[in-house]
Design an enzyme around this catalytic site. Structure first.
Site, short mmCIF file in Angstrom:
data_model
loop_
_atom_site.label_atom_id
_atom_site.label_comp_id
_atom_site.label_asym_id
_atom_site.label_seq_id
_atom_site.Cartn_x
_atom_site.Cartn_y
_atom_site.Cartn_z
N ASP A 279 23.09 61.49 103.76
CA ASP A 279 21.74 61.95 104.07
C ASP A 279 21.45 61.45 105.47
O ASP A 279 21.23 60.26 105.69
CB ASP A 279 20.72 61.39 103.07
CG ASP A 279 19.31 61.91 103.30
OD1 ASP A 279 19.02 62.34 104.43
OD2 ASP A 279 18.50 61.90 102.36
N HIS A 280 21.46 62.35 106.46
CA HIS A 280 21.43 61.90 107.84
C HIS A 280 20.14 61.17 108.19
O HIS A 280 20.11 60.40 109.15
CB HIS A 280 21.67 63.07 108.80
CG HIS A 280 20.51 64.02 108.93
ND1 HIS A 280 20.34 65.10 108.11
CD2 HIS A 280 19.46 64.03 109.79
CE1 HIS A 280 19.25 65.75 108.46
NE2 HIS A 280 18.68 65.12 109.47
N HIS B 170 15.56 63.64 101.72
CA HIS B 170 15.05 62.81 102.81
C HIS B 170 13.79 62.03 102.41
O HIS B 170 13.71 60.81 102.57
CB HIS B 170 14.71 63.66 104.03
CG HIS B 170 15.86 64.45 104.56
ND1 HIS B 170 17.18 64.07 104.42
CD2 HIS B 170 15.89 65.62 105.25
CE1 HIS B 170 17.96 64.97 105.00
NE2 HIS B 170 17.21 65.91 105.50
#
Length: 491
Positions: A179-180, A242
């Site tokens: 999950d960037h 996110h």
């Protein structure tokens, strides 16, 4: 760091172009890659390694956050190779076996393998299975890891199925679900803010905090991603991953040590403390909407249903807002408000922790804004930093109070540009540090929160999906989620 070969499936795709390859170059520029490092690209485009190197060079020059240094880029390109073919073709994996053996021979030692799946999600189980059939899930005297991009599943059941398929081939310790957002400096700074400062921990609970607002606002539309977005929508695209990850980091208890499993254990406890909504509760705790035509940045833009590739009667939400509660001792009674949307008035990602009002207001005077609740605001983008609002006296002969901000900005505090999130995450995957990656039970807990909302929205085919003007702050219906006179922070 052990010598490593990074295998990128989907190496000619958009994510590799814009994020992965520039991130790898910047790691090389900083001297953070292992001394022996190679890249093997795997893609359906039929081309030789030389043509792939030219593509990598062009990509780095276009998308790197710094102008590339010719010597550094040439050194990186010398270790770049390519294996062409479709992901379901056995000869692709036979070619990959040969490429990895040749890389080991050049290095003189067995290289660690990191398989990065930068592909459409339907290929995740296929590639994992083919790697297993080719014997590439293990290597003698070297580590093997697989990095999975989002979306990880479409709902709870598909996420469970995908987890099971991956675990048939790889051990959990080998799987890195990326999950960037967790690689962004300000997100990591949330951990430092809480656990490296005695100033905040005493008030980080229901006794002092009135509410938390997490906002991910985008001023852009869906671009050319209609086929993806029609299947996804705002809740799957941003909230399920996110935003709930941000909530978990904000609300978790201090881990006993900052290693991967202890930190993820604490995040899981928070996610499991969010009681999933019953179908009849969804209308009172979740709002969806779509952007209508409007003006953004002085330019007229179409509504979502007028976008190319979108069905004229689509019910896919481009805006989602939720009110959640963490049912534990620390957070009982504190509402967590989440909102995200496209074509809003500006681009902003922030976490706002709003404290309770002081119990007795003695300092009152006309002509001033007055005493307002203190706020701790972490801005993730566009300007990374932290601000704390305080009440201060306005200069003059009277006691007049207005809010002022104490601010910390990365750019001015450290006089350097923050690294891209993918730089940190790629490096961690090569190191074998899974702290900023998501574990299988976390994934299922995340889906467990949003699944009932998705189910209720899918079942409701009769009510009208609210519309909001592009360029606005979102639909007025979102105000119904706020309780006891609370208001959304201005975008």
């Amino acid at each position: 760091m052990h010598p490593t070969v990074l295998v990128i499936f989907g190496a000619t795709g958009d994510l590799a172009h814009r994020k992965l390859l520039p991130a790898i170059y910047n790691l090389a520029h900083e001297g953070q890659l292992p001394e022996r490092f190679e890249i093997v690209g795997v893609g359906r485009r039929d081309q030789e390694s030389e043509h792939f190197r030219e593509m990598v060079s062009s990509t780095v020059q276009r998308f790197s956050r710094r102008p590339p240094d010719a010597d550094v880029l040439d050194g990186l390109l010398a270790g770049v190779h390519y294996v062409p073919g479709a992901f379901d073709e056995p000869q692709v994996y036979a070619g990959l076996v040969r490429a990895l053996a040749e890389a080991d021979e050049r290095a003189g030692v067995p290289l660690d393998r990191v398989f990065y799946l930068s592909t459409a999600p339907e290929f995740f189980p296929l590639i994992a299975a083919m790697l297993g059939e080719s014997g590439l899930q293990r290597a003698s005297d070297a580590e093997v890891r697989i990095v999975i991009e989002k979306p990880f599943g479409y709902d709870l059941q598909s996420a469970r199925t995908l987890n099971a398929q991956l675990l048939e081939v790889f051990d959990e310790r080998q799987i890195y679900r990326i999950d960037h957002y967790l690689g962004k400096e300000t997100v990591q700074n949330l951990i430092a803010l809480r656990f490296a400062n005695a100033l905040f921990e005493p008030v980080w609970n229901r006794n002092y905090i009135d509410q938390v607002q997490i906002t991910v606002a985008e001023d852009i539309g869906i671009g050319g991603r209609a086929s993806y977005y029609e299947r996804s929508g705002a809740l799957r695209d941003l909230v399920q991953n996110h935003m709930l990850q941000l909530l978990a980091l904000l609300a978790m208890e201090p881990p006993t040590a900052f290693d991967a499993d202890r930190l993820r254990d604490e995040k899981l406890k928070v996610l499991e403390a969010i009681v999933p909504a019953r179908p009849e509760e969804v209308p009172s705790m979740a709002v969806r909407a779509q952007y209508a035509p409007g003006v953004v940045g002085g330019i007229s833009v179409p509504g979502y249903r007028e976008e190319e590739g979108v069905a004229p009667y689509s019910r896919t939400p481009t805006y989602a807002a939720l009110r959640l509660h963490v049912s534990n001792w620390r957070w009982a009674g504190v509402p967590f408000y989440l909102r995200t949307g496209k074509r809003l008035s500006r681009k902003l990602t922030e976490i706002a922790v709003i404290l309770k009002q002081i119990p007795h207001v003695a300092l009152q005077s006309s002509g001033s804004v007055g005493i307002q609740a203190n706020q701790i605001v972490l801005t993730v983008q566009p300007d990374e930093g932290v601000s704390v609002s305080l009440g201060a006296k306005i200069p003059g002969t009277r006691m007049r109070i207005r809010p002022v901000n104490m601010e910390f900005r990365y750019g001015t505090a450290f006089l350097s540009e923050s690294p891209e999130a993918y730089e940190r995450l790629i490096l961690d995957a090569m190191r074998g540090d899974a702290t900023l990656f998501t574990r299988n039970d976390e994934i299922e807990a995340l889906w467990g929160i949003v699944d009932p909302i998705l189910g209720a929205w899918d079942a409701d085919r009769s009510s009208t999906v609210p519309q909001y003007d592009a360029g606005s702050a979102g639909p007025p219906e979102a105000d119904s989620l706020l309780e006891d006179g609370r208001v959304w922070r201005r975008l």
